[in-house]
Design an enzyme around this catalytic site. Structure first.
Site, mmCIF file in Angstrom:
data_model
loop_
_atom_site.group_PDB
_atom_site.id
_atom_site.type_symbol
_atom_site.label_atom_id
_atom_site.label_comp_id
_atom_site.label_asym_id
_atom_site.label_seq_id
_atom_site.Cartn_x
_atom_site.Cartn_y
_atom_site.Cartn_z
ATOM 1 C CB SER A 150 -3.714 -10.430 -2.280
ATOM 2 O OG SER A 150 -5.044 -10.865 -2.435
ATOM 3 C CD GLU A 201 -16.743 -4.528 -4.897
ATOM 4 O OE1 GLU A 201 -16.471 -5.553 -4.277
ATOM 5 O OE2 GLU A 201 -15.974 -3.931 -5.621
ATOM 6 C CB THR A 233 -13.520 5.620 0.924
ATOM 7 O OG1 THR A 233 -12.456 5.093 1.682
ATOM 8 C CG2 THR A 233 -13.628 7.125 1.167
ATOM 9 C CG ASN A 241 -15.169 -7.200 0.244
ATOM 10 O OD1 ASN A 241 -14.671 -6.081 0.214
ATOM 11 N ND2 ASN A 241 -16.448 -7.427 -0.005
ATOM 12 C CB THR A 255 -12.745 2.540 -5.778
ATOM 13 O OG1 THR A 255 -13.935 2.467 -5.013
ATOM 14 C CG2 THR A 255 -11.944 3.743 -5.336
ATOM 15 C CE LYS A 272 -15.234 5.389 -4.072
ATOM 16 N NZ LYS A 272 -14.689 4.489 -2.974
#
Lengths: 391, 391
Positions: free
Chosen positions: A391, A267, A187, A386, A154, A176
């Site tokens: 959005s 991230e 996840t 995040n 992702t 992942k």
């Protein structure tokens, strides 16, 4: 180097249009036997995604012939329709595998585990996913592991593969996620394969011990996903039957490798932080203290700012129920004992935090137990990624 | 509007040079009686600063004549020397108050509570602090409350004062801190005064009930300070003796006012978020769920990004031990029920998050209890402020 390294497995990854980027988003891992034993651990979150609820049932059946995975949607908090979609995905996968390719399989929906990852709260586009399953089945290959690893990414920046080679048998894995740090609760999906021969109970024991020491000890932001799944499949194709200890060691090696890849790719992280808690009265105390320090936003922001702020570490330790006396704790940051006996010791300006790797040692001076938790810092990039995801 | 609103109190705030900015950094609040009853609540952190350890002992004595407070240094994790410094500060304060001004006081060190706030792990510059105590004693005034409020500010952008007026008596307060959010763990220091007459036990009961519903329900980043102190002093100068209920209501009013000022001034926050948990089986469940949602970095970053990401809220609820069924939970954000029965309901695009105030309602549908937790978002400014503080 991946899930297709052990004998008896095929895998694939294809683009079905679930991701707006057009990247691969459906992966399939198939166990061609002769054994079909399996074990799995799932998220401890009480709000579980539909594929988790489904796969828990599949594992109870004791046989897993295939794992179908998708990115581009978590199918979590999607109600009864979400569960029907997961069921339909498993049915479709079984149906396709019964009729596709040179090796038609004897397989039912109850033999197909399902994993999903992506945004929570939205139904999957089944009109895209089911054709994707067809394509994935057609693309199955004995060297398809890396493609499967790519299809489950992702926000990962690199695909994650690992292998532990043994004499005559091996364990391979794909993963992942970003150690609970990436958007939409990051996840963590992991598929591990082995061509060793082992019954379900042995696999379960080995997997639980391995995850306890690896995936359970990485923690990027303390957030627990609705979809986390680690599944171990055994084909027995090597005709080797390692001892429980041998199998556990090999599975742990693969899990450790993948876990470090996850935290390394977390991230927005600028630091790869190991928090070693030593001198604890129990392993549980050591884990609790390490996890509490790892989850403390003030510690994490200080490290982002290259600030050896040991006072924040002590204050975090103080919120735990572990056995310790405040005036006995020692803390080292990158080898400099900035705190001894709960007060300032070596000059904090000696601490070099310019690199990516940070080693924090907290010695509670209460006993002989220890544990290490791996985490990341809290950076501007974390906030950016995040706050901008859905959005 | 402040601690000197109730009769029988004087206060002051002066600059002693503890802050490099040259701003006021030593505050003194004196109770001129005729009563000297008091109550206090302190941080639950097991790593307690020297002034907390000292003040706990003072409170056990049952009489508090003065509170001496400093910003510019927390005196936490400073070992035995730190405790000696706190003791010396109390001795010096008592000595100066016995000999200064028109109202020499009968006072010993054991009647002086001490509060400190600032960076952890460094000793206070006593050569500056003790002369500051002299200056603060000389500056004591019946309208000095606002100056005391200014002198305890650290990263606060505004001084915080509050008052609850009753017929013939009142409760006043000053506070500093940012609801556990500001740098160095945001020590929350609060001094509350009343000219009501009340014994220690009544004060203690009123204060614990008030803090339980106010300061204990604001939570900016889940980090617990080593120095948090809320102290309530009663002078009896009004000759009024309210009932426990009346006193509790007035103290709660002041605490609520100050708590909202704290969360409203939380560092780097762009949102003022109320998380109401309704339909809980118990108040403890409601508080646990509210606090867990409030502490979730993924929820906080989503709100910073004006993203009504209700899936992250559900995932946070799922990590609690509260009584609930995942498929019964409803969630509203600013009045829009984006989640009903654990799945998507009203269109999330209807949610207007453009303003500063955010109201989240989580209905667990398990019972009749509820609680509200107030928190902030997780912003770039939070990361910036907290990564740049001590370096």
């Amino acid at each position: 180097m991946t899930v297709t390294a052990p004998k008896g497995f095929r895998a694939s990854g294809v683009a079905a249009g679930l991701k707006t980027s057009g990247n691969a988003d459906v992966a399939l891992v198939v166990n061609d036997g002769p054994d079909y034993t399996a074990a799995a651990v799932f998220t401890g979150n009480r709000v579980k995604a539909a594929p988790v609820l489904w796969s828990q049932q599949v594992l109870k059946g004791g046989i897993v012939r295939a794992v179908i995975l998708n990115s581009g949607g978590a199918n979590a908090c999607t109600g009864t329709q979400g569960f029907r979609d997961t069921h339909a995905t498993a049915e479709h996968t079984a149906s396709v595998l019964r009729t596709t390719g040179s090796k038609p399989m004897m397989i039912g929906a109850g033999d197909v585990a399902v994993c999903s990852t992506g945004l929570i709260g939205e139904l999957l586009p089944m009109d895209k996913l089911l054709p994707g399953v067809n394509a994935a089945a057609k693309a199955l290959a004995a060297d398809g592991g890396p493609k499967a690893a790519e299809a489950i990414m992702t926000t990962d920046t690199v695909a994650k593969n690992a292998v532990a080679q043994r004499l005559g048998w091996s364990v391979g894995g794909i993963a992942k996620g970003a150690g609970m740090l990436a958007p939409a609760l990051a996840t963590m999906l992991v598929v591990i394969t082995t061509d060793a021969s082992a019954d379900n109970e042995t696999l379960d024991t080995a997997l639980r011990e391995a995850t306890r020491l690896t995936f359970d000890r990485i923690d990027a932001d303390g957030c627990m996903s609705t979809n986390d799944t680690v599944i171990l499949l055994a084909s027995g194709a090597s005709n080797r039957q390692p001892t429980l200890e041998e199998l556990t060691a090999a599975v742990t090696e693969v899990c450790h490798d993948l876990a470090q890849q996850l935290i390394g790719d977390a991230e927005g992280a600028t630091k790869h932080i190991a928090i070693e808690v030593a001198g604890a009265a129990s392993e549980a105390d050591a884990v609790q203290v390490g996890r509490t320090v790892a989850n403390n936003n003030l510690v994490k922001t200080a490290l982002f700012g290259n600030d050896p702020n040991w006072g924040r570490i002590l204050a975090a330790v103080g919120t735990t129920s572990a056995a310790f006396e405040p005036d006995r704790i020692d803390v080292a940051i990158n080898g400099v004992w900035v705190c001894k006996g709960g007060a300032a010791a070596e000059d904090r300006s000696k601490v070099d935090l310019s690199g990516r790797d940070v080693q924090i040692t907290v010695n509670l001076r209460e006993g002989e137990m220890n544990a290490t938790i791996w985490t990341t810092d809290l950076s501007h990039a974390y906030v950016h990624e995040n706050s901008a995801y859905s959005s």
